[in-house]
Design an enzyme around this catalytic site. Structure first.
Site, short mmCIF file in Angstrom:
data_model
loop_
_atom_site.label_atom_id
_atom_site.label_comp_id
_atom_site.label_asym_id
_atom_site.label_seq_id
_atom_site.Cartn_x
_atom_site.Cartn_y
_atom_site.Cartn_z
N ARG A 2 51.21 20.32 59.38
CA ARG A 2 51.46 19.27 58.41
C ARG A 2 50.26 18.32 58.32
O ARG A 2 49.60 18.04 59.29
CB ARG A 2 52.70 18.51 58.81
N ARG A 6 44.61 16.17 55.39
CA ARG A 6 44.04 14.86 55.70
C ARG A 6 42.62 14.92 56.26
O ARG A 6 41.87 13.98 56.10
CB ARG A 6 44.94 14.18 56.75
N ARG A 15 42.01 13.07 46.40
CA ARG A 15 42.95 11.99 46.67
C ARG A 15 42.39 10.65 46.22
O ARG A 15 43.11 9.79 45.71
CB ARG A 15 43.24 12.02 48.18
N ASP A 51 55.96 13.13 49.88
CA ASP A 51 56.22 12.30 51.06
C ASP A 51 57.72 12.11 51.21
O ASP A 51 58.45 12.17 50.21
CB ASP A 51 55.53 10.94 50.95
N TYR A 126 62.88 3.27 58.40
CA TYR A 126 61.88 2.59 57.56
C TYR A 126 62.52 1.49 56.71
O TYR A 126 61.99 0.39 56.59
CB TYR A 126 61.17 3.60 56.65
O1 CP3 Z 1 51.67 18.15 55.28
C1 CP3 Z 1 51.42 17.64 54.20
O2 CP3 Z 1 50.34 17.10 53.93
C2 CP3 Z 1 52.51 17.73 53.19
C3 CP3 Z 1 52.86 16.47 52.62
C4 CP3 Z 1 53.47 15.40 53.50
C5 CP3 Z 1 53.02 14.06 53.50
N1 CP3 Z 1 53.92 13.31 54.19
C6 CP3 Z 1 51.82 13.58 52.79
C7 CP3 Z 1 51.14 12.39 53.34
C8 CP3 Z 1 54.60 15.46 54.32
C9 CP3 Z 1 55.42 16.67 54.73
C10 CP3 Z 1 54.90 14.12 54.74
C11 CP3 Z 1 56.09 13.76 55.52
C12 CP3 Z 1 56.15 12.45 56.15
N2 CP3 Z 1 55.73 11.25 55.64
C13 CP3 Z 1 56.79 12.20 57.40
C14 CP3 Z 1 57.51 13.22 58.23
C15 CP3 Z 1 56.63 14.07 59.05
C16 CP3 Z 1 55.98 13.39 60.24
O3 CP3 Z 1 54.76 13.17 60.19
O4 CP3 Z 1 56.66 13.13 61.20
C17 CP3 Z 1 56.68 10.82 57.65
C18 CP3 Z 1 57.18 10.09 58.88
C19 CP3 Z 1 56.03 10.24 56.53
C20 CP3 Z 1 55.71 8.81 56.28
C21 CP3 Z 1 54.23 8.64 56.19
N3 CP3 Z 1 53.48 8.87 55.05
C22 CP3 Z 1 53.33 8.29 57.24
C23 CP3 Z 1 53.73 7.94 58.65
C24 CP3 Z 1 52.02 8.33 56.69
C25 CP3 Z 1 50.72 8.12 57.43
C26 CP3 Z 1 50.05 6.82 57.13
C27 CP3 Z 1 48.59 6.89 57.51
O5 CP3 Z 1 47.75 6.77 56.59
O6 CP3 Z 1 48.29 7.08 58.70
C28 CP3 Z 1 52.15 8.69 55.33
C29 CP3 Z 1 51.03 8.88 54.38
C30 CP3 Z 1 50.76 10.31 54.06
N4 CP3 Z 1 51.70 11.16 53.56
C31 CP3 Z 1 49.52 10.99 54.17
C32 CP3 Z 1 49.75 12.31 53.70
C33 CP3 Z 1 48.77 13.44 53.55
C34 CP3 Z 1 48.23 10.37 54.72
C35 CP3 Z 1 47.03 10.44 53.91
C36 CP3 Z 1 46.94 9.70 52.62
O7 CP3 Z 1 47.39 8.54 52.48
O8 CP3 Z 1 46.34 10.29 51.69
#
Ligand code: CP3
Length: 321
Positions: A2, A6, A15, A51, A126
């Protein structure tokens, strides 16, 4: 793997620096970003770029996703009146961009597409905390002091995720994963009482669509038996538990995991040793094992390490079977 994207320069280019929820609402960009790690790594399944907060954002709960922090809620859930802010999801009307992206991807891909949603506990955490949390104090406080309200909230969130997952499957997703990322904060008894009924409602509500259902969380070693009883076909395992122990805890389900993503920051030889450990432990799993990381890819990971890891897994006899 997953969030494999990034760590990719091509992800950062598409992005940009804008709002992630904005990027997610543009099907063409979603298709491109979902395909990037497939092209680069040749993994065996794609996971939709979206997300877990998307349905709540789409119904207007007031969700932001802040880079480096995660989901942030402008007006957190504090009491009964806030239940009305979680209306039913009309997937076609509220998240047409998700459905369109899934349809396009299914046309393009020769491998399965995994759809997903957040599980009620993780979403509720959340909403109640207003953002990421270490101890889930506000969430647990509401759960213990207003159990009836908690159950209503969890049930409503279950309906939301179920509607989203059904729409993704009907648009062509081959499997779905329910992320209960933070459920590991709970004891077994509390998980079973406060969380399992809502998560089970989701898995049961998907049964008729006959696609594999995956369930995942971190620090859930103690909860693996209960999480598998919630109704998934495949249970995710993080790196804290050996796959042998995990298998005993999940009964006849398949397992997924469990390389520590931080291992991928080490020299490749070390990554290989850890992958060998996963292979050895997975060999005791008669009901199937999906090689995966125990949680998402860390942004500082070198893409070449992941590419070599995927090749290594494919070259392994079990990986090929
Ligand atoms: O794997 C993939 O890239 C598929 C898409 C995906 C995203 N979020 C894209 C994303 C998936 C499957 C998720 C699920 C998700 N989102 C979860 C469950 C899975 C896990 O990690 O336990 C949770 C808890 C979230 C909530 C969330 N969204 C978090 C904690 C973050 C990270 C914040 C950070 O920048 O550190 C996000 C942002 C996010 N969602 C990113 C991505 C690729 C980070 C990069 C960006 O902002 O472009």
């Amino acid at each position: 793997m997953r969030q494999a994207g990034r760590s990719l320069p091509e992800y950062k280019a598409v992005r940009g620096t804008g709002h992630i929820l904005e990027a997610i609402s543009q099907p063409e960009r979603v298709v491109e970003i979902t395909l990037q790690p497939i092209r680069r790594y040749g993994v065996d399944a794609a996971i939709l770029y979206s997300d877990i907060m998307v349905p709540l954002h789409a119904i207007g709960f007031g969700v932001d996703i802040v880079p480096g922090i995660g989901p942030v809620i402008a007006e957190p859930f504090t009491g009964k009146a806030d239940l009305d802010r979680i209306r039913d999801l009309d997937a076609e009307g509220d998240t047409p961009y998700v459905i369109e992206a899934v349809r396009h991807l299914v046309e393009e891909l020769t491998i399965p597409l995994i759809g997903f949603a957040g599980a009620p506990f993780t979403l509720a955490a959340y909403l109640i905390e207003g953002g990421p949390s270490k101890n889930y104090a506000k969430t647990k406080s509401l759960m213990y002091s207003q159990p009836e309200l908690w159950h209503q909230l969890a049930d409503r969130l279950a309906d939301l995720s179920l509607a989203s997952l059904r729409s993704q499957i009907l648009a062509g997703a081959s499997a779905v994963q329910l992320f209960d990322s933070w459920a590991g904060a709970l004891s077994i008894a509390d998980y079973e009482h406060f969380v399992m009924p809502a998560s089970r409602k989701i898995f049961e509500g998907l049964k008729d669509l006959e696609v594999p259902r995956l369930h995942f969380g971190v620090v859930t070693g103690e909860l693996l038996t209960s999480m598998s009883e919630a109704g998934a076909d495949v249970v995710g395992v993080d790196w804290r538990v050996s796959l042998g122990d995990a298998r005993k805890r999940v009964g006849d389900k398949a397992i997924q995991g469990n390389l520590d993503p931080a291992v991928c920051l080490a020299p490749y030889e070390v990554v290989q040793q850890h992958a060998d450990r996963v292979f050895a432990e997975a060999a005791t799993s008669p009901n199937g094992h999906i090689f995966n990381l125990g949680h998402g890819v860390l942004p500082e990971t070198n893409p070449d390490t992941l590419a070599r890891l995927v090749d290594y897994v494919h070259a392994h006899p079990i990986g090929n079977s």
